[in-house]
Design a protein around this motif. Structure first.
Motif, mmCIF file in Angstrom:
data_model
loop_
_atom_site.group_PDB
_atom_site.id
_atom_site.type_symbol
_atom_site.label_atom_id
_atom_site.label_comp_id
_atom_site.label_asym_id
_atom_site.label_seq_id
_atom_site.Cartn_x
_atom_site.Cartn_y
_atom_site.Cartn_z
ATOM 1 N N HIS A 1 -13.988 16.152 12.514
ATOM 2 C CA HIS A 1 -13.102 16.943 11.656
ATOM 3 C C HIS A 1 -12.254 16.026 10.784
ATOM 4 O O HIS A 1 -11.871 14.929 11.185
ATOM 5 C CB HIS A 1 -12.198 17.827 12.520
ATOM 6 N N THR A 2 -11.957 16.522 9.599
ATOM 7 C CA THR A 2 -11.152 15.730 8.670
ATOM 8 C C THR A 2 -9.928 16.475 8.166
ATOM 9 O O THR A 2 -9.018 15.860 7.633
ATOM 10 C CB THR A 2 -11.992 15.305 7.458
ATOM 11 N N HIS A 3 -9.865 17.793 8.327
ATOM 12 C CA HIS A 3 -8.781 18.580 7.772
ATOM 13 C C HIS A 3 -7.697 18.813 8.816
ATOM 14 O O HIS A 3 -7.976 19.218 9.950
ATOM 15 C CB HIS A 3 -9.285 19.933 7.247
ATOM 16 N N LEU A 4 -6.442 18.546 8.419
ATOM 17 C CA LEU A 4 -5.284 18.777 9.276
ATOM 18 C C LEU A 4 -4.738 20.167 8.933
ATOM 19 O O LEU A 4 -4.197 20.379 7.843
ATOM 20 C CB LEU A 4 -4.220 17.707 9.040
ATOM 21 N N GLN A 5 -4.884 21.111 9.871
ATOM 22 C CA GLN A 5 -4.507 22.504 9.623
ATOM 23 C C GLN A 5 -3.278 22.839 10.456
ATOM 24 O O GLN A 5 -3.329 22.856 11.688
ATOM 25 C CB GLN A 5 -5.670 23.433 9.946
ATOM 26 N N LEU A 6 -2.173 23.110 9.777
ATOM 27 C CA LEU A 6 -0.883 23.367 10.418
ATOM 28 C C LEU A 6 -0.409 24.756 10.035
ATOM 29 O O LEU A 6 -0.735 25.260 8.952
ATOM 30 C CB LEU A 6 0.142 22.318 9.977
ATOM 31 N N PHE A 7 0.395 25.366 10.904
ATOM 32 C CA PHE A 7 0.887 26.703 10.589
ATOM 33 C C PHE A 7 2.374 26.883 10.871
ATOM 34 O O PHE A 7 3.005 27.783 10.333
ATOM 35 C CB PHE A 7 0.100 27.777 11.365
ATOM 36 N N SER A 8 2.957 26.041 11.723
ATOM 37 C CA SER A 8 4.379 26.217 12.025
ATOM 38 C C SER A 8 5.225 25.634 10.907
ATOM 39 O O SER A 8 4.721 24.983 9.984
ATOM 40 C CB SER A 8 4.727 25.528 13.346
ATOM 41 N N GLN A 9 6.537 25.872 10.987
ATOM 42 C CA GLN A 9 7.431 25.214 10.055
ATOM 43 C C GLN A 9 7.525 23.730 10.380
ATOM 44 O O GLN A 9 7.199 23.301 11.482
ATOM 45 C CB GLN A 9 8.819 25.855 10.124
ATOM 46 N N LEU A 10 7.951 22.969 9.392
ATOM 47 C CA LEU A 10 8.216 21.551 9.605
ATOM 48 C C LEU A 10 9.619 21.413 10.183
ATOM 49 O O LEU A 10 10.602 21.836 9.561
ATOM 50 C CB LEU A 10 8.110 20.784 8.287
#
Length: 1067
Positions: A657-666
């Motif tokens: 995998h190469t994509h960093l998929q995030l969903f929470s706030q920073l």
């Protein structure tokens, strides 16, 4: 048929790299075309161009790569007016068409029929361990091989076949097809031929090699006209075996290339097409690690992960970005190599100069050059324009025409806006010089002239005024030529007037145009000046927040970090651990953390399992000083940097995998039960965008905006004992107690003294014993009162003697003087009382009036005096026991000449004070007093005064141009051990004649010296005295061979001088 909205969808597969898929056009020039070019899909659309050609509607966008692999691909084109979504295999590009039209006008319709035929290609995919062995004719006199290949690698083995004897190798070498024919009969011979170039471009290329009897031929891509031919030394005989894509046996005739990465198809051996399906079924030949009926190479440069215009190149395993000349660095040319602002250059210790800056870091704006003016308390960024000062304004051809003057800056409007947006304050000077030409037509008329600023907005105020006020500076200050008007020029007088001032509303700047309206009348004239844009400060660089509890944090929107992300910030803390920031996904995440007092870590997961990078500092990071962290993660690697010194990098795995998929706030500071950060974070940037820590901190409990204590990190930039002063958004250097100026207290302050010029600085008033100057803190070195310790430093250059360089007087007869004697040597004269003669230090062996700059550093602690001149070692001297150790009631510092009432050392006045010092003095400092600087800085109240002509110059502190002597050489004692002097061998003859002359001269010198010393002995016996010291120098020292001789020859009052008791005189 004029259409506002289109939706076009289709699927295709092909083994050809070029061809039209769709085309439509209209009589008005509109068209839409979808075609393959070099196996890439190209969409061309034109909604219309005007008949003059000034509006061009042609728009071209490409997508995909290697689309000729005989696989199905889906295409979707969605258009609404000028907005287009172009989707190929789930990858969407959004763009707007060029021009101003928004309808697609297609007049022609065609009925097309088509069908799909099965492809006969049966490709084979090779990696670095693959090999395909095929049979051919044995003991034949012909080698004939044809094939097609595609690869990204510049070199690799296409095929190899043994001969009887010898062999034939056909390889790709640096993008060319090269043939090596080895013949080993009788004597070894080799024939080389090559053809083609750039054949490692991922496209299909054909190769045909034919060796027949005594001729070899090589043809690339079917171009018979460019066939390369070569003669063979003997007739060849085939061995019967052909190895494609790899040959690994170790034999005497092994090929130079061992393997191949890429695809081959349509392989012909002995003019027969090889049935690779039979090979796959094991019925023909053999293969190892070859994937049949597929071509698995991919284009790693589409989409292009090389950023900022860098060029992408690739092999079968990886891609590479060429960052040269882009201003960016890293695996994908993501990080800017320049600082974000002039403010940041200052805090790296840089001085005023022209620099490249990149305000948005890794963002889309290109770096650009600005002038940074580093002042004591501010840093100005200057951006110039191309409008000459006092530009004449020409009238238009018609009375109603206005004259437009356009200003061009050395960068784009977006780059200028980046400077003004981050600045704390901006200004731009404008001046309108008029002769019967109105400016704003105040008070009630429509403005004759206006200027255009940021966002192409018109503004009807002038320099010195503000938005919404149709006035000039004189209208605000109520001092216009005619009180009825708000601008001088609006009085419409037949004489030259001017309205000038600063535009200071930074959201309106810079000035891009000035529209002048009142120059068409007879006799009307106007001249315009628009100065450079000057901005001060960097709000982004100092945007900070303080985290006061382990549970406190700030939150921001989610990272946009799928393929690349960079984070940079400064932190300071006294804690040994804490999470700087964190963003979560499932299971993806990214986290930056202080793991211990010396370790910072970057950890993340893109779906291949957690990865952690750590950098270790050689010194503690919890030292409450600023430290910089920079982290980057892209599809090639992850990098973590600390303080621009420590670095750790980790390459991404070749597969996965190469994509960093995030969903929470920073979260910044703490989250998810992690250990919170205690301390300060500032200048937090994510992908070149500064996060507003201060804004969030104002509304978040446990977090405070801003951070104090910058001097602990940047105070070392304040040089020469300058004091670091804390500011809310940075620091400044206080140079008031130094002899230097400038933002870092390293600019010399000096002056050129003409004959008779003197500088006087009063430390004590004439009428009393009270100090004339106020002292600083009690801990600093005092310059008034009774001193047992003093420090004096300065530099000078001169070619004139004699001279008084510095004289420090007192209310008593105590004094300190530094003089140049007639022969250019330096002398220090100390008179503290208790001695009959001043204590003198004479540096007899070097002429310092040679026009070169010299540095003098003198210090005294009680009886110990230490003196350093230029780069030579410090020499210590001791006051005699009979001498006092207090410098009583220090009164005045004189530079260049003494002008004092009362009794002064007659030697000083008679021999050295006339005509006065001529030359340069610089960086003069006595304890914490800088008399020369005080005299030159007239805006600062002081007790300094100047008599004569003094011109400010640092000529006394220029770099020394004389090469330095060795430190082991004592310049004041040339006969010291290890002293070396220049020796000219050409002046010494081999027959010894010059040696004899030297002996005779030496005998004569000894006789003269003996006579003189006898005379000295007699005089000493006649005039017996006490109390002189070996360092004392009486009058006449300039011409005498020794001190005693000088006393006798040149001082008629010799006995009175040495026998007179010391008295104290109050001047």
């Amino acid at each position: 048929m004029k259409i506002l909205k289109d939706v076009i969808s289709l699927k295709f597969k092909t083994a050809k790299g070029d061809g039209i898929l769709l085309h439509g056009e209209g009589q008005q020039g509109d068209y839409i075309t979808l075609e393959l070019q070099q196996a890439k899909l190209l969409l061309q659309i034109n909604l219309g161009s005007n008949q003059y050609g000034s509006i061009q509607g042609h728009t071209s966008v490409s997508s995909g790569s290697l689309l000729d692999g005989d696989h199905w691909h889906s295409v979707l084109i969605e258009r609404y007016r000028r907005s287009v979504n172009f989707t190929l295999d789930q990858h969407t590009q959004s763009f707007r068409t060029n021009g101003e039209f928004d309808r697609l006008d297609l007049d022609y319709e065609h009925n097309l029929t088509f069908s799909c035929t099965e492809s006969h290609s049966f490709p084979a995919f090779f990696n670095s361990t693959s090999s395909l062995q095929l049979p051919g004719r044995t003991d034949a006199d012909t080698v004939s091989v044809r094939l097609q290949f595609r690869t990204w690698n510049p070199s690799g083995l296409l095929f190899f076949t043994p001969l009887m004897p010898g062999g034939v190798e056909v390889s790709l070498v640096e993008g060319k097809v090269t043939v090596h024919i080895y013949v080993t009969l009788g004597k070894n011979a080799r024939v080389d031929i090559s053809s083609g170039s750039g054949l490692n471009d991922g496209q299909w290329h054909s190769v045909h090699f034919l060796a027949l009897e005594s001729i070899a031929m090589l043809t690339i891509n079917g171009d018979e006209m460019s066939t390369v031919r070569a003669a063979l030394p003997i007739q060849i005989r085939t061995g019967g075996d052909y190895f494609f894509g790899g040959y690994f046996p170790r034999t005497d005739l092994s090929p130079s290339q061992r393997s191949f990465q890429g695809c081959m198809q349509l392989i012909h051996v002995d003019d027969q097409l090889v049935d690779l399906q039979s090979v796959e079924q094991g019925m023909l030949g053999s293969f190892e690690n070859v994937s049949l009926d597929m071509c698995a190479i991919i284009d790693r440069c589409v989409p292009n992960h090389c950023e900022h215009g860098s060029k992408c190149s690739q092999t079968g395993d990886t891609f590479k970005c060429a960052c040269e000349g882009t201003g960016y660095s890293g695996a994908t040319c993501h990080n800017s190599v320049y600082e974000q602002s002039c403010e940041e250059y200052k805090h790296l210790g840089r001085s005023s100069d022209t620099y490249w800056i990149d305000p948005d870091g890794s963002g889309p704006l290109e770096p650009f050059r600005v002038t940074c003016n580093v002042m004591e308390d501010k840093v100005w960024t200057t951006i110039v324009n191309d409008l000459p000062a006092q530009s004449s304004v020409a009238a238009g051809s018609r009375a109603e025409d206005k004259t437009v003057l356009t200003l061009n800056y050395s960068m784009s409007a977006e780059q200028v806006n980046a400077v003004t947006s981050s600045a704390e304050f901006c200004e731009q000077h404008v001046a309108y010089t008029c002769y019967k030409s109105r400016l704003l037509n105040s008070p009630d008329g429509s403005p004759s002239t206006w200027w255009v600023g940021r966002g192409n907005e018109k503004h009807f105020y002038w320099g010195g005024s503000g938005p919404g006020v149709q006035k000039c500076a004189c209208g605000i200050e109520r001092n216009c030529t005619d009180a009825r008007y708000y601008c001088n020029c609006d009085a419409d007088l037949r004489q030259w007037k001017e309205d000038a001032g600063m535009l200071m509303y930074k959201d309106h700047l810079p000035v891009s145009q000035v529209v002048v309206g009142d120059v068409h009348r007879s006799g009307s004239e106007a001249r315009l000046t628009v100065g450079p844009l000057r901005c001060q400060g960097d709000r982004h660089f100092w945007n900070a927040a303080s985290f006061n509890t382990p549970a406190s944090y700030l939150h921001f929107p989610t990272f946009q970090a799928e393929t690349s992300v960079d984070v940079s910030f400064y932190f300071k803390t006294s804690a040994s651990h804490g999470v700087f920031l964190e963003n979560l996904g499932n299971p993806d995440f990214i986290r930056l953390e202080l793991k211990s007092a010396t370790v910072v870590s970057l950890s993340f997961d893109v779906g291949n399992g957690p990865v952690e990078l750590t950098v270790r500092s050689s010194t503690p990071l919890n030292d409450d000083q600023w430290h910089r962290v920079e982290a980057e993660r892209n599809i090639k690697e992850a990098v973590l940097r600390l303080d621009k010194v420590h670095r750790e990098a980790r390459s991404a795995p070749p597969q996965g995998h190469t994509h960093l998929q995030l969903f929470s706030q920073l979260f910044v500071g703490a989250s998810g039960g992690q250990r919170g950060f205690l301390g300060c974070i500032r200048s937090l940037k994510v992908n070149g965008v500064t996060l507003d820590l201060e804004g969030r901190a104002k509304v978040t409990p446990g977090v405070k905006p801003g951070c104090s204590g910058h001097c602990s990190s940047y105070g070392m930039h304040c040089q020469n004992e300058g004091k670091c002063m804390e500011k809310y958004n940075g620091y400044s250097c206080d140079c008031s107690l130094t002899a230097f100026d400038g933002p870092f207290c390293n600019d010399d302050v000096g002056g050129y003294f003409e004959s008779g010029t003197l500088v006087r600085y009063d430390l004590m008033s004439e009428s009393s014993s009270s100090p004339a100057v106020k002292e600083g803190n009690s801990g600093v070195l005092s310059a008034v009162g009774n001193l047992t310790r003093e420090e004096l430093s300065f530099s000078f250059s001169t070619a004139h003697t004699p001279a008084v360089l510095i004289y420090i007087s007192s209310k008593t007869q105590d004094y300190l003087a530094v003089v140049l004697r007639h022969n250019g040597t330096l002398q220090i004269r100390y008179n503290l009382g208790g001695l009959r003669e001043p204590f003198t230090i004479s540096l007899n062996h070097r002429n310092m009036a040679n026009g070169q700059p010299h540095n003098v550093n003198l210090s005294r602690q009680d009886r110990l005096i230490q003196l350093q001149v230029d780069h030579y070692p410090t020499v210590s001297y001791t006051l005699p026991e009979a001498s006092d150790t207090e410098f009583n009631l220090v009164k005045t510092v004189f530079l260049g000449k003494v002008f004092e009432t009362g009794q002064i050392d007659p030697v000083l006045i008679e021999r050295y004070n006339t005509p006065g010092f001529v030359g340069c003095l610089s960086r003069v400092q006595f304890n914490r007093i800088a008399p020369l600087k005080a005299a030159l800085r007239t805006g600062v109240p002081s007790t300094a005064s100047i008599q004569g002509v003094l011109v400010e110059s640092n000529c006394g502190a220029s770099p020394l141009t004389v090469p330095p002597m060795s430190a082991v050489f004592d310049p004041w004692h040339p006969d010291s051990a290890g002293a070396q002097f220049p020796f000219n061998e050409e002046r010494v003859s081999r027959d010894g004649v010059n040696r004899d002359s030297a002996i005779i001269g030496g005998i004569i010198a000894v006789v003269i010296f003996s006579i003189l010393c006898t005379l000295v002995f007699l005089v000493r016996h006649m005039f017996h005295h006490k109390g002189s010291y070996h360092t004392n120098e009486a009058k006449g020292a300039e011409s005498a061979d020794c001190a005693d001789a000088a006393i006798i020859v040149n001082d008629p009052a010799f006995t009175e001088t040495i026998d007179e008791s010391k008295k104290e005189w109050f001047i």
